[in-house]
Design a protein around this motif. Structure first.
Motif, PDB file in Angstrom:
ATOM      1  N   SER A   1       7.421   0.282 -32.379  1.00 41.68           N
ATOM      2  CA  SER A   1       7.702   1.149 -31.241  1.00 41.68           C
ATOM      3  C   SER A   1       7.104   2.521 -31.513  1.00 41.68           C
ATOM      4  N   VAL A   2       6.937   3.276 -30.441  1.00 39.26           N
ATOM      5  CA  VAL A   2       6.339   4.604 -30.538  1.00 39.26           C
ATOM      6  C   VAL A   2       7.301   5.605 -29.916  1.00 39.26           C
ATOM      7  N   LEU A   3       7.652   6.619 -30.687  1.00 37.95           N
ATOM      8  CA  LEU A   3       8.462   7.730 -30.204  1.00 37.95           C
ATOM      9  C   LEU A   3       7.546   8.946 -30.175  1.00 37.95           C
ATOM     10  N   SER A   4       7.178   9.374 -28.978  1.00 38.30           N
ATOM     11  CA  SER A   4       6.270  10.512 -28.800  1.00 38.30           C
ATOM     12  C   SER A   4       7.080  11.755 -28.491  1.00 38.30           C
ATOM     13  N   LEU A   5       6.680  12.872 -29.087  1.00 40.23           N
ATOM     14  CA  LEU A   5       7.354  14.146 -28.859  1.00 40.23           C
ATOM     15  C   LEU A   5       6.413  15.134 -28.197  1.00 40.23           C
ATOM     16  N   SER A   6       6.976  16.000 -27.360  1.00 37.60           N
ATOM     17  CA  SER A   6       6.235  17.076 -26.716  1.00 37.60           C
ATOM     18  C   SER A   6       7.092  18.329 -26.788  1.00 37.60           C
ATOM     19  N   GLY A   7       6.464  19.456 -27.015  1.00 37.59           N
ATOM     20  CA  GLY A   7       7.204  20.712 -27.106  1.00 37.59           C
ATOM     21  C   GLY A   7       7.305  21.155 -28.553  1.00 37.59           C
ATOM     22  N   SER A   8       8.427  21.699 -28.912  1.00 40.81           N
ATOM     23  CA  SER A   8       8.635  22.220 -30.257  1.00 40.81           C
ATOM     24  C   SER A   8       9.880  21.584 -30.879  1.00 40.81           C
ATOM     25  N   LEU A   9       9.753  21.192 -32.123  1.00 42.50           N
ATOM     26  CA  LEU A   9      10.889  20.601 -32.847  1.00 42.50           C
ATOM     27  C   LEU A   9      11.466  21.671 -33.773  1.00 42.50           C
TER      28      LEU A   9
ATOM     29  N   VAL B   1       6.623   4.546 -34.916  1.00 41.82           N
ATOM     30  CA  VAL B   1       5.550   5.523 -35.084  1.00 41.82           C
ATOM     31  C   VAL B   1       5.985   6.777 -34.335  1.00 41.82           C
ATOM     32  N   LEU B   2       6.114   7.873 -35.051  1.00 43.17           N
ATOM     33  CA  LEU B   2       6.473   9.154 -34.450  1.00 43.17           C
ATOM     34  C   LEU B   2       5.169   9.857 -34.089  1.00 43.17           C
ATOM     35  N   ASP B   3       4.847   9.836 -32.797  1.00 43.12           N
ATOM     36  CA  ASP B   3       3.606  10.405 -32.284  1.00 43.12           C
ATOM     37  C   ASP B   3       3.812  11.890 -32.015  1.00 43.12           C
ATOM     38  N   LEU B   4       3.137  12.725 -32.795  1.00 42.89           N
ATOM     39  CA  LEU B   4       3.309  14.171 -32.691  1.00 42.89           C
ATOM     40  C   LEU B   4       2.114  14.845 -32.009  1.00 42.89           C
ATOM     41  N   THR B   5       1.319  14.061 -31.300  1.00 42.75           N
ATOM     42  CA  THR B   5       0.117  14.573 -30.647  1.00 42.75           C
ATOM     43  C   THR B   5       0.414  15.776 -29.762  1.00 42.75           C
ATOM     44  N   ALA B   6       1.474  15.722 -28.984  1.00 40.68           N
ATOM     45  CA  ALA B   6       1.791  16.785 -28.026  1.00 40.68           C
ATOM     46  C   ALA B   6       2.810  17.784 -28.568  1.00 40.68           C
ATOM     47  N   LEU B   7       3.127  17.694 -29.853  1.00 41.38           N
ATOM     48  CA  LEU B   7       4.082  18.632 -30.439  1.00 41.38           C
ATOM     49  C   LEU B   7       3.373  19.959 -30.691  1.00 41.38           C
ATOM     50  N   SER B   8       3.920  21.039 -30.160  1.00 36.46           N
ATOM     51  CA  SER B   8       3.288  22.348 -30.321  1.00 36.46           C
ATOM     52  C   SER B   8       3.642  22.998 -31.657  1.00 36.46           C
ATOM     53  N   GLY B   9       4.721  22.557 -32.281  1.00 34.35           N
ATOM     54  CA  GLY B   9       5.112  23.122 -33.564  1.00 34.35           C
ATOM     55  C   GLY B   9       6.420  22.535 -34.034  1.00 34.35           C
TER      56      GLY B   9
END
Length: 133
Positions: free
Chosen positions: A14-22, A46-54
Motif C-alpha cells: 500500500s502507499v500512504l502519500s503525504l502533502s503539506g508539512s509533518l 510505502v510512505l510517499d513523501l513527494t508532496a511533503l514540503s518539510g
C-alpha cells in the motif's frame, strides 16, 4: 500548511502519500493515517513523501514510531522521495526502512505497476491536492 494524506491499497503493498508539512501540529493526523493503513491493508507500506514540503524532528520521530508500529504487525515501512534535506536519522530501536528516490522506484522494487493500474482502493483527506473523495 496542514498535513493531508492519501492511502491507496495495491495487490501486495500500500502507499500512504503525504502533502503539506509533518510537524508537531500534524502528528495526530499522521498517526491517524498510519492507523488507517494498519486497518485496511497488508504487506509493506510505502510512505510517499513527494508532496511533503518539510518535516520537523517531531515528524521524523513520528515516522520512526510508525515503522515500529507497523513492525509489530509484521509489516514494513519504506520511504519514497524524502525531503531534500534527507535528515531522517532513526534511532537504534527503529526497524530497517528502505529509502527509494521516488514512488516509481519504490513500486518497481516490488514489481508493482507504476501507472496506477494496480490500485485497488483509495481513501484521502478532504483537502488532498487534486480533489476530494
Amino acid at each position: 500548511m496542514t498535513l493531508q494524506w492519501r492511502y491507496t491499497t495495491r495487490d501486495d503493498l500500500s502507499v500512504l502519500s503525504l502533502s503539506g508539512s509533518l510537524g508537531e501540529q500534524a502528528l495526530a493526523r499522521f498517526g491517524g493515517a498510519v492507523g488507517w493503513a494498519l486497518a485496511r491493508g497488508t504487506g509493506p507500506v510505502v510512505l510517499d513523501l513527494t508532496a511533503l514540503s518539510g518535516w520537523s524532528a517531531d515528524g521524523q520521530r513520528a515516522i520512526a514510531d510508525a515503522a515500529r508500529q507497523l513492525a509489530t504487525h509484521q509489516r514494513t515501512l519504506e520511504l519514497a522521495a524524502i525531503p531534500a534535506d534527507g535528515s531522517l536519522v532513526p534511532d537504534g530501536r527503529c526497524p530497517l526502512m528502505p529509502v527509494h528516490p521516488d514512488l516509481d522506484a519504490a513500486l518497481a522494487a516490488h514489481g508493482a505497476q507504476t501507472d496506477g493500474t494496480e490500485a485497488r482502493q483509495e481513501w484521502r483527506t478532504t483537502a488532498w491536492p487534486g480533489g476530494a473523495s
